[in-house]
Motif scaffolding. Structure first.
Motif, PDB file in Angstrom:
ATOM      1  N   ALA A  14       0.828  -1.202   0.000  1.00 41.44           N
ATOM      2  CA  ALA A  14       0.000   0.000   0.000  1.00 41.44           C
ATOM      3  C   ALA A  14       0.866   1.258   0.000  1.00 41.44           C
ATOM      4  N   ASP A  15       0.257   2.377  -0.318  1.00 40.80           N
ATOM      5  CA  ASP A  15       0.957   3.665  -0.323  1.00 40.80           C
ATOM      6  C   ASP A  15       1.610   3.913   1.036  1.00 40.80           C
ATOM      7  N   GLY A  16       2.876   4.280   1.024  1.00 38.60           N
ATOM      8  CA  GLY A  16       3.559   4.630   2.267  1.00 38.60           C
ATOM      9  C   GLY A  16       4.160   3.462   3.034  1.00 38.60           C
ATOM     10  N   CYS A  17       4.144   2.261   2.437  1.00 41.46           N
ATOM     11  CA  CYS A  17       4.662   1.085   3.163  1.00 41.46           C
ATOM     12  C   CYS A  17       6.190   1.035   3.152  1.00 41.46           C
ATOM     13  N   GLY A  18       6.828   1.823   2.273  1.00 39.97           N
ATOM     14  CA  GLY A  18       8.288   1.854   2.236  1.00 39.97           C
ATOM     15  C   GLY A  18       8.929   1.212   1.011  1.00 39.97           C
ATOM     16  N   LYS A  19       8.142   0.967  -0.045  1.00 39.01           N
ATOM     17  CA  LYS A  19       8.678   0.336  -1.257  1.00 39.01           C
ATOM     18  C   LYS A  19       9.846   1.096  -1.849  1.00 39.01           C
ATOM     19  N   THR A  20       9.644   2.399  -2.052  1.00 35.44           N
ATOM     20  CA  THR A  20      10.668   3.191  -2.743  1.00 35.44           C
ATOM     21  C   THR A  20      11.943   3.272  -1.895  1.00 35.44           C
ATOM     22  N   THR A  21      11.768   3.418  -0.594  1.00 38.98           N
ATOM     23  CA  THR A  21      12.910   3.451   0.329  1.00 38.98           C
ATOM     24  C   THR A  21      13.713   2.154   0.206  1.00 38.98           C
ATOM     25  N   GLN A  22      13.028   1.032   0.238  1.00 39.89           N
ATOM     26  CA  GLN A  22      13.710  -0.271   0.249  1.00 39.89           C
ATOM     27  C   GLN A  22      14.291  -0.633  -1.119  1.00 39.89           C
ATOM     28  N   ASP A  97       9.314  -1.009  -8.963  1.00 36.26           N
ATOM     29  CA  ASP A  97       8.471  -0.472  -7.893  1.00 36.26           C
ATOM     30  C   ASP A  97       7.025  -0.509  -8.409  1.00 36.26           C
ATOM     31  N   ARG A  98       6.277  -1.530  -8.034  1.00 34.20           N
ATOM     32  CA  ARG A  98       4.906  -1.842  -8.471  1.00 34.20           C
ATOM     33  C   ARG A  98       4.887  -2.519  -9.843  1.00 34.20           C
ATOM     34  N   TYR A  99       3.970  -3.506  -9.975  1.00 34.44           N
ATOM     35  CA  TYR A  99       3.767  -4.211 -11.253  1.00 34.44           C
ATOM     36  C   TYR A  99       2.352  -4.800 -11.231  1.00 34.44           C
ATOM     37  N   LYS A 146       0.244   7.766   8.355  1.00 39.13           N
ATOM     38  CA  LYS A 146       1.052   8.720   9.131  1.00 39.13           C
ATOM     39  C   LYS A 146       2.370   9.009   8.429  1.00 39.13           C
ATOM     40  N   ARG A 147       2.986   7.959   7.853  1.00 42.88           N
ATOM     41  CA  ARG A 147       4.267   8.158   7.160  1.00 42.88           C
ATOM     42  C   ARG A 147       4.121   9.094   5.971  1.00 42.88           C
ATOM     43  N   LEU A 148       2.985   9.016   5.301  1.00 35.74           N
ATOM     44  CA  LEU A 148       2.799   9.831   4.091  1.00 35.74           C
ATOM     45  C   LEU A 148       2.577  11.303   4.415  1.00 35.74           C
ATOM     46  N   GLY A 149       2.115  11.593   5.620  1.00 39.61           N
ATOM     47  CA  GLY A 149       1.901  12.991   5.999  1.00 39.61           C
ATOM     48  C   GLY A 149       0.805  13.624   5.167  1.00 39.61           C
ATOM     49  N   LEU A 155      -4.463   8.827  -5.518  1.00 37.11           N
ATOM     50  CA  LEU A 155      -4.828   7.549  -4.908  1.00 37.11           C
ATOM     51  C   LEU A 155      -4.544   7.527  -3.411  1.00 37.11           C
ATOM     52  N   GLU A 156      -3.462   8.231  -3.030  1.00 41.04           N
ATOM     53  CA  GLU A 156      -3.131   8.261  -1.606  1.00 41.04           C
ATOM     54  C   GLU A 156      -4.203   8.988  -0.792  1.00 41.04           C
ATOM     55  N   LYS A 157      -4.979   9.848  -1.491  1.00 44.31           N
ATOM     56  CA  LYS A 157      -6.027  10.598  -0.790  1.00 44.31           C
ATOM     57  C   LYS A 157      -7.262   9.757  -0.486  1.00 44.31           C
ATOM     58  N   ASN A 187       6.123  -2.822   9.492  1.00 45.46           N
ATOM     59  CA  ASN A 187       5.844  -1.926  10.631  1.00 45.46           C
ATOM     60  C   ASN A 187       7.100  -1.702  11.463  1.00 45.46           C
ATOM     61  N   ARG A 188       8.278  -1.928  10.876  1.00 46.29           N
ATOM     62  CA  ARG A 188       9.530  -1.874  11.653  1.00 46.29           C
ATOM     63  C   ARG A 188      10.472  -0.805  11.087  1.00 46.29           C
ATOM     64  N   SER A 189      11.693  -0.764  11.625  1.00 45.94           N
ATOM     65  CA  SER A 189      12.647   0.246  11.162  1.00 45.94           C
ATOM     66  C   SER A 189      13.126  -0.094   9.747  1.00 45.94           C
ATOM     67  N   ILE A 190      13.624   0.918   9.052  1.00 48.56           N
ATOM     68  CA  ILE A 190      14.142   0.744   7.693  1.00 48.56           C
ATOM     69  C   ILE A 190      15.214  -0.352   7.676  1.00 48.56           C
ATOM     70  N   GLU A 191      16.088  -0.367   8.668  1.00 46.12           N
ATOM     71  CA  GLU A 191      17.191  -1.336   8.722  1.00 46.12           C
ATOM     72  C   GLU A 191      16.675  -2.763   8.919  1.00 46.12           C
ATOM     73  N   GLU A 192      15.728  -2.918   9.836  1.00 50.61           N
ATOM     74  CA  GLU A 192      15.182  -4.268  10.097  1.00 50.61           C
ATOM     75  C   GLU A 192      14.499  -4.816   8.850  1.00 50.61           C
ATOM     76  N   ILE A 193      13.744  -3.970   8.181  1.00 52.37           N
ATOM     77  CA  ILE A 193      13.041  -4.408   6.972  1.00 52.37           C
ATOM     78  C   ILE A 193      14.065  -4.782   5.898  1.00 52.37           C
ATOM     79  N   PHE A 194      15.093  -3.934   5.742  1.00 55.11           N
ATOM     80  CA  PHE A 194      16.073  -4.191   4.674  1.00 55.11           C
ATOM     81  C   PHE A 194      16.834  -5.486   4.913  1.00 55.11           C
TER      82      PHE A 194
HETATM   83  N1  LIG Z   1      10.522   1.690   8.054  1.00 53.88           N
HETATM   84  C1  LIG Z   1      10.197   2.987   8.052  1.00 53.88           C
HETATM   85  N2  LIG Z   1       9.943   3.623   9.198  1.00 53.88           N
HETATM   86  C2  LIG Z   1       9.568   4.925   9.208  1.00 53.88           C
HETATM   87  N3  LIG Z   1       9.440   5.689   8.106  1.00 53.88           N
HETATM   88  C3  LIG Z   1       9.675   5.103   6.915  1.00 53.88           C
HETATM   89  C4  LIG Z   1      10.059   3.721   6.824  1.00 53.88           C
HETATM   90  N4  LIG Z   1      10.219   3.416   5.509  1.00 53.88           N
HETATM   91  C5  LIG Z   1       9.951   4.544   4.822  1.00 53.88           C
HETATM   92  N5  LIG Z   1       9.628   5.559   5.655  1.00 53.88           N
HETATM   93  C6  LIG Z   1       9.216   6.940   5.282  1.00 53.88           C
HETATM   94  O1  LIG Z   1       7.825   6.861   4.970  1.00 53.88           O
HETATM   95  C7  LIG Z   1       7.521   7.621   3.798  1.00 53.88           C
HETATM   96  C8  LIG Z   1       6.984   6.675   2.723  1.00 53.88           C
HETATM   97  O2  LIG Z   1       8.019   5.780   2.308  1.00 53.88           O
HETATM   98  P1  LIG Z   1       8.205   5.364   0.791  1.00 53.88           P
HETATM   99  O3  LIG Z   1       8.122   6.564  -0.095  1.00 53.88           O
HETATM  100  O4  LIG Z   1       9.421   4.512   0.681  1.00 53.88           O
HETATM  101  O5  LIG Z   1       6.891   4.469   0.611  1.00 53.88           O
HETATM  102  P2  LIG Z   1       6.247   3.925  -0.726  1.00 53.88           P
HETATM  103  O6  LIG Z   1       5.751   2.556  -0.407  1.00 53.88           O
HETATM  104  O7  LIG Z   1       7.191   4.063  -1.853  1.00 53.88           O
HETATM  105  O8  LIG Z   1       4.995   4.916  -0.918  1.00 53.88           O
HETATM  106  P3  LIG Z   1       4.192   5.204  -2.287  1.00 53.88           P
HETATM  107  O9  LIG Z   1       3.340   4.013  -2.561  1.00 53.88           O
HETATM  108  O10 LIG Z   1       3.355   6.403  -1.911  1.00 53.88           O
HETATM  109  O11 LIG Z   1       5.194   5.494  -3.362  1.00 53.88           O
HETATM  110  C9  LIG Z   1       8.818   8.311   3.402  1.00 53.88           C
HETATM  111  O12 LIG Z   1       8.812   9.594   3.953  1.00 53.88           O
HETATM  112  C10 LIG Z   1       9.910   7.440   4.025  1.00 53.88           C
HETATM  113  O13 LIG Z   1      11.057   8.175   4.325  1.00 53.88           O
END
Ligand SMILES: Nc1ncnc2c1ncn2[C@@H]1O[C@H](COP(=O)(O)OP(=O)(O)OP(=O)(O)O)[C@@H](O)[C@H]1O
Ligand SMILES: [Mg+2]
Length: 207
Positions: A14-22, A97-99, A146-149, A155-157, A187-194
């Motif tokens: 889902a939006d904001g789950c951290g895909k792009t970060t990871q 990132d998504r398919y 909350k992460r998306l702010g 779609l995020e709306k 639901n964990r830290s960026i490092e734990e997920i990675f």
């Molecule tokens: N494990 C985490 N813990 C806390 N914040 C995180 C974590 N992973 C990512 N974030 C932050 O949450 C926000 C959303 O992360 P990210 O853009 O990677 O998600 P996304 O799945 O790509 O979202 P979208 O579907 O909207 O593209 C970013 O501001 C990012 O820095």
């Protein structure tokens, strides 16, 4: 590092789950160990797709459900043909990132479209190209929001209920295809997920 074939890995959730970060972390990690990669995304991974992405994320009048689906599929068809297939032929590790599973989760499980019909349409758009591995980042919908702010696209709306349906949809898909789809607790830290991402990808690539 040379692989005998290309690998196709997709990131979902889902939006904001951290895909792009990871996916960025994984791309850097793979490049650092000498792998050839292609980091790409949907929608918008091709030139044509960039125009379609603009419409999909920012068009401000109502979009009919089927029109939305076909815009995504047009993006995907161009992306597979012009970008993904050539990179796989070149034995690259393609990180996307998504398919196809995004279409099933959003247009299917969340908007109520027929999964069977969407599977057929996905197959037509991709010429049957499936990922070798799909990682689903599973997150509590409230935490993702909350992460998306406050800076959200079209779609995020959509509300919390919509995002809960997406989450359930992804978990359902993972149950149906346990070999291809791996679920990570996001639901964990960026490092734990990675560290889980590295483990799962390492098993696929034998590294
Ligand atoms: N494990 C985490 N813990 C806390 N914040 C995180 C974590 N992973 C990512 N974030 C932050 O949450 C926000 C959303 O992360 P990210 O853009 O990677 O998600 P996304 O799945 O790509 O979202 P979208 O579907 O909207 O593209 C970013 O501001 C990012 O820095
Ligand atoms: Mg993203």
């Amino acid at each position: 590092m040379e692989f005998k074939k290309g690998y196709f890995i997709t990131f979902e959730g889902a939006d904001g789950c951290g895909k792009t970060t990871q996916i960025k972390l994984l791309n850097k990690y793979l490049i650092d160990i000498g792998a050839k990669t292609l980091l790409t995304l949907e929608p918008g991974g091709s030139d044509l797709g960039k125009s379609l992405r603009e419409i999909l994320l920012h068009y401000d009048k109502p979009v009919a459900d089927r029109a939305e689906t076909f815009l995504y599929l047009a993006d995907r068809a161009q992306h597979v043909n012009n970008i993904i297939k050539p990179a796989l032929d070149d034995k690259k590790i393609v990180l996307c990132d998504r398919y196809v599973d995004s279409t099933l989760a959003y247009q299917g499980y969340a908007r109520g479209g027929s999964i069977e019909e969407l599977n057929t349409l996905n197959n037509i758009a991709t010429g049957g190209l499936k990922s070798d591995l799909t990682i689903v980042f599973d997150i509590e919908s409230e935490i993702a929001q909350k992460r998306l702010g406050t800076t959200k696209d079209r779609l995020e709306k959509e509300g919390l209920e919509f995002h809960k349906k997406i989450r359930t949809g992804y978990l359902e898909l993972a149950k149906l295809e346990q070999k291809r789809i791996k679920v990570i607790n996001a639901n964990r830290s960026i490092e734990e997920i990675f560290s889980d991402v590295k483990k799962i990808v390492g098993e696929l690539l034998n590294i």
